[in-house]
Design an enzyme around this catalytic site. Structure first.
Site, PDB file in Angstrom:
ATOM      1  N   LYS A  64     -16.359   6.965  -2.704  1.00  0.00           N
ATOM      2  CA  LYS A  64     -15.785   7.624  -3.887  1.00  0.00           C
ATOM      3  C   LYS A  64     -16.731   8.735  -4.302  1.00  0.00           C
ATOM      4  O   LYS A  64     -17.932   8.493  -4.492  1.00  0.00           O
ATOM      5  CB  LYS A  64     -15.611   6.622  -5.019  1.00  0.00           C
TER       6      LYS A  64
ATOM      7  N   ASP B  19     -11.921   8.137  -0.829  1.00  0.00           N
ATOM      8  CA  ASP B  19     -10.919   7.504  -1.704  1.00  0.00           C
ATOM      9  C   ASP B  19     -10.492   8.505  -2.773  1.00  0.00           C
ATOM     10  O   ASP B  19     -11.237   9.424  -3.121  1.00  0.00           O
ATOM     11  CB  ASP B  19     -11.533   6.294  -2.434  1.00  0.00           C
TER      12      ASP B  19
ATOM     13  N   GLN C 255      -2.034   9.872  -3.394  1.00  0.00           N
ATOM     14  CA  GLN C 255      -1.366   8.817  -4.181  1.00  0.00           C
ATOM     15  C   GLN C 255       0.093   9.185  -4.436  1.00  0.00           C
ATOM     16  O   GLN C 255       0.390  10.210  -5.052  1.00  0.00           O
ATOM     17  CB  GLN C 255      -2.097   8.666  -5.517  1.00  0.00           C
TER      18      GLN C 255
ATOM     19  N   ARG D  39      -4.707   8.939   4.158  1.00  0.00           N
ATOM     20  CA  ARG D  39      -4.275   7.580   3.800  1.00  0.00           C
ATOM     21  C   ARG D  39      -3.342   7.717   2.599  1.00  0.00           C
ATOM     22  O   ARG D  39      -3.692   8.361   1.613  1.00  0.00           O
ATOM     23  CB  ARG D  39      -5.469   6.708   3.406  1.00  0.00           C
TER      24      ARG D  39
ATOM     25  N   ALA E  26      -3.730   3.762  -8.115  1.00  0.00           N
ATOM     26  CA  ALA E  26      -4.189   2.561  -8.821  1.00  0.00           C
ATOM     27  C   ALA E  26      -4.582   2.804 -10.274  1.00  0.00           C
ATOM     28  O   ALA E  26      -4.934   1.870 -10.972  1.00  0.00           O
ATOM     29  CB  ALA E  26      -5.381   1.975  -8.066  1.00  0.00           C
TER      30      ALA E  26
ATOM     31  N   HIS F  53       0.611  -3.236   0.339  1.00  0.00           N
ATOM     32  CA  HIS F  53       0.988  -4.632   0.612  1.00  0.00           C
ATOM     33  C   HIS F  53       2.474  -4.834   0.391  1.00  0.00           C
ATOM     34  O   HIS F  53       2.991  -5.931   0.528  1.00  0.00           O
ATOM     35  CB  HIS F  53       0.206  -5.574  -0.309  1.00  0.00           C
TER      36      HIS F  53
ATOM     37  N   ARG G 294      -8.446  -7.217  -9.023  1.00  0.00           N
ATOM     38  CA  ARG G 294      -7.573  -7.940  -8.079  1.00  0.00           C
ATOM     39  C   ARG G 294      -6.866  -9.093  -8.797  1.00  0.00           C
ATOM     40  O   ARG G 294      -5.716  -9.388  -8.540  1.00  0.00           O
ATOM     41  CB  ARG G 294      -8.370  -8.494  -6.892  1.00  0.00           C
TER      42      ARG G 294
HETATM   43  C1  LIG Z   1      -6.481   0.025   2.035  1.00  0.00           C
HETATM   44  C2  LIG Z   1      -6.179   0.471   0.645  1.00  0.00           C
HETATM   45  C3  LIG Z   1      -6.868   1.558   0.123  1.00  0.00           C
HETATM   46  C4  LIG Z   1      -6.571   2.024  -1.160  1.00  0.00           C
HETATM   47  N1  LIG Z   1      -7.217   3.145  -1.631  1.00  0.00           N
HETATM   48  C5  LIG Z   1      -6.862   3.632  -2.837  1.00  0.00           C
HETATM   49  C6  LIG Z   1      -7.412   4.863  -3.316  1.00  0.00           C
HETATM   50  O1  LIG Z   1      -8.242   5.528  -2.671  1.00  0.00           O
HETATM   51  N2  LIG Z   1      -6.996   5.319  -4.536  1.00  0.00           N
HETATM   52  C7  LIG Z   1      -6.083   4.624  -5.290  1.00  0.00           C
HETATM   53  O2  LIG Z   1      -5.709   5.094  -6.381  1.00  0.00           O
HETATM   54  N3  LIG Z   1      -5.569   3.443  -4.865  1.00  0.00           N
HETATM   55  C8  LIG Z   1      -5.924   2.944  -3.670  1.00  0.00           C
HETATM   56  N4  LIG Z   1      -5.360   1.773  -3.244  1.00  0.00           N
HETATM   57  C9  LIG Z   1      -4.567   0.930  -4.189  1.00  0.00           C
HETATM   58  C10 LIG Z   1      -3.100   1.344  -4.233  1.00  0.00           C
HETATM   59  O3  LIG Z   1      -2.969   2.601  -4.832  1.00  0.00           O
HETATM   60  C11 LIG Z   1      -2.272   0.314  -5.029  1.00  0.00           C
HETATM   61  O4  LIG Z   1      -2.741   0.267  -6.354  1.00  0.00           O
HETATM   62  C12 LIG Z   1      -2.336  -1.100  -4.478  1.00  0.00           C
HETATM   63  O5  LIG Z   1      -2.342  -1.125  -3.074  1.00  0.00           O
HETATM   64  C13 LIG Z   1      -1.108  -1.903  -4.984  1.00  0.00           C
HETATM   65  O6  LIG Z   1       0.096  -1.379  -4.493  1.00  0.00           O
HETATM   66  P1  LIG Z   1       0.857  -1.998  -3.217  1.00  0.00           P
HETATM   67  O7  LIG Z   1       1.716  -0.924  -2.671  1.00  0.00           O
HETATM   68  O8  LIG Z   1      -0.155  -2.548  -2.276  1.00  0.00           O
HETATM   69  O9  LIG Z   1       1.733  -3.178  -3.689  1.00  0.00           O
HETATM   70  P2  LIG Z   1       2.021  -3.789  -5.153  1.00  0.00           P
HETATM   71  O10 LIG Z   1       2.621  -2.700  -5.985  1.00  0.00           O
HETATM   72  O11 LIG Z   1       0.810  -4.505  -5.659  1.00  0.00           O
HETATM   73  O12 LIG Z   1       3.079  -4.870  -4.775  1.00  0.00           O
HETATM   74  C14 LIG Z   1       4.434  -4.527  -4.607  1.00  0.00           C
HETATM   75  C15 LIG Z   1       5.147  -5.542  -3.761  1.00  0.00           C
HETATM   76  O13 LIG Z   1       4.396  -5.840  -2.568  1.00  0.00           O
HETATM   77  C16 LIG Z   1       4.627  -7.150  -2.165  1.00  0.00           C
HETATM   78  N5  LIG Z   1       3.342  -7.887  -2.138  1.00  0.00           N
HETATM   79  C17 LIG Z   1       2.157  -7.484  -2.656  1.00  0.00           C
HETATM   80  N6  LIG Z   1       1.209  -8.405  -2.464  1.00  0.00           N
HETATM   81  C18 LIG Z   1       1.801  -9.428  -1.826  1.00  0.00           C
HETATM   82  C19 LIG Z   1       1.339 -10.670  -1.367  1.00  0.00           C
HETATM   83  N7  LIG Z   1       0.073 -11.078  -1.525  1.00  0.00           N
HETATM   84  N8  LIG Z   1       2.222 -11.467  -0.736  1.00  0.00           N
HETATM   85  C20 LIG Z   1       3.495 -11.095  -0.573  1.00  0.00           C
HETATM   86  N9  LIG Z   1       4.007  -9.935  -0.998  1.00  0.00           N
HETATM   87  C21 LIG Z   1       3.165  -9.103  -1.619  1.00  0.00           C
HETATM   88  C22 LIG Z   1       5.598  -7.721  -3.160  1.00  0.00           C
HETATM   89  O14 LIG Z   1       6.881  -7.485  -2.641  1.00  0.00           O
HETATM   90  C23 LIG Z   1       5.356  -6.863  -4.391  1.00  0.00           C
HETATM   91  O15 LIG Z   1       6.450  -6.869  -5.255  1.00  0.00           O
HETATM   92  C24 LIG Z   1      -5.605   1.327  -1.943  1.00  0.00           C
HETATM   93  C25 LIG Z   1      -4.907   0.242  -1.405  1.00  0.00           C
HETATM   94  C26 LIG Z   1      -5.167  -0.178  -0.137  1.00  0.00           C
HETATM   95  C27 LIG Z   1      -4.378  -1.311   0.423  1.00  0.00           C
END
Ligand SMILES: Cc1cc2nc3c(=O)[nH]c(=O)nc-3n(C[C@H](O)[C@H](O)[C@H](O)COP(=O)(O)OP(=O)(O)OC[C@H]3O[C@@H](n4cnc5c(N)ncnc54)[C@H](O)[C@@H]3O)c2cc1C
Length: 280
Positions: A74, A108, A137, A158, A163, A201, A263
């Protein structure tokens, strides 16, 4: 807390660089790649920024061959809020070490007050380095334009949802709108991007990407999925078994507590995991 609590260990690899490397080796044995993130202290002075740069350089040298040398950083931890030129200098030192060891550095993306500065520093570093990528983002209104500029330059991107808490003037607010924009941008990256990373995810977004690459006959070697350490570990294995590239974001370091709380706040499943751990 002196030692990393055993509960936080699901989401954080450990306090020391050696813990992160061990986690990377365990992932590698499952056919999964890693990117290592040194959890930040508040960087208010140049000394702290230099320590961060040094720690990342040390980690890159510590990672054994057989595990990819890949770190996520970062810029606010490297002096972005202190002095732009100083931040470029610190980041370039990490990139130079990464180049020496055949490694890669992902910048990031932070809150929207940092977006322009982060992209400008990235652009400056890209003039001298190929081994650096950026994060965009999907929730920001500006991101499609930023993404198209990255496509023009052949940058490695990426894509994540975003977030940080952002106002409506800056970012989409409804999850459905954010998902729709993510799908659109992910498709652009899959079609025209330089080894893009889809960081999510969210099963609906993963399914959309998998459907799109099937339909367009885009080979699995041209992109990767990314998830966070501790989140959906079974899904990582399923994707690998299906021939997909998966990389896990592995946080480590002594400043793990705020990351751990984030988390927990994100999903009730994570809280259940911790509560179960307390009573088992
Ligand atoms: C590798 C990585 C790097 C990142 N880097 C950055 C960055 O540089 N800057 C930044 O602002 N953000 C970053 N993020 C965070 C990102 O912006 C999101 O805030 C975060 O990933 C949550 O969004 P999501 O799309 O993963 O799913 P979420 O919005 O958390 O979940 C949405 C849906 O995903 C499914 N889901 C989620 N978790 C599960 C589970 N455990 N089991 C089953 N289903 C599930 C469900 O269907 C849920 O309704 C990063 C995330 C990752 C994975």
């Amino acid at each position: 807390m002196r030692a990393l609590s055993f509960l936080a260990r699901r989401f954080v690899a450990g306090e020391q660089a050696a813990d992160a490397v061990r986690a990377g080796e365990r992932l590698q044995a499952r056919g999964i790649r890693a990117t290592f993130d040194l959890l930040g202290e508040d960087v208010l002075d140049r000394e702290a920024a230099r320590r961060c740069a040094q720690a990342n350089a040390d980690l890159l040298r510590l990672i054994p061959s057989g595990v990819e040398r890949n770190v996520s950083i970062k810029l606010s931890n490297l002096g972005l809020d202190i002095d732009r030129a100083f931040c470029v200098e610190q980041t370039a030192q990490i990139l130079a070490v990464a180049r020496e060891v055949g490694g890669f550095v992902r910048i990031d993306m932070e809150g929207s007050q940092h977006t322009s500065a982060t992209l400008e520093v990235f652009r400056e570093l890209r003039r001298s380095f190929d081994n650096v990528g950026i994060v965009l983002q999907a929730y920001l209104h500006r991101t499609e334009a930023d993404l198209r500029a990255c496509l023009e330059h052949g940058d490695r991107v990426r894509l994540c949802k975003g977030a940080y808490s952002e106002p409506a003037a800056t970012a989409l607010q409804k999850m459905d709108d954010i998902r729709a924009n993510y799908r659109k941008l992910a498709r652009l990256l899959l079609e025209r991007g330089n080894y893009p990373a889809l960081a999510t995810h969210d099963e609906s977004l993963i399914q959309d990407a998998l459907g799109y690459v099937r339909e367009q006959a885009i080979p699995a070697t041209r992109y990767e999925f990314q998830m966070l350490y501790g989140l959906r570990p079974k899904r990582w294995d399923e994707l690998v078994a299906a021939g997909q590239n998966v990389r896990i974001y592995v946080p480590y370091g002594t400043h793990w507590l705020p990351y751990f709380y984030r988390r927990l706040r994100e999903r009730k499943e994570n809280v259940w995991f911790v509560l179960r751990g307390l009573f088992e």
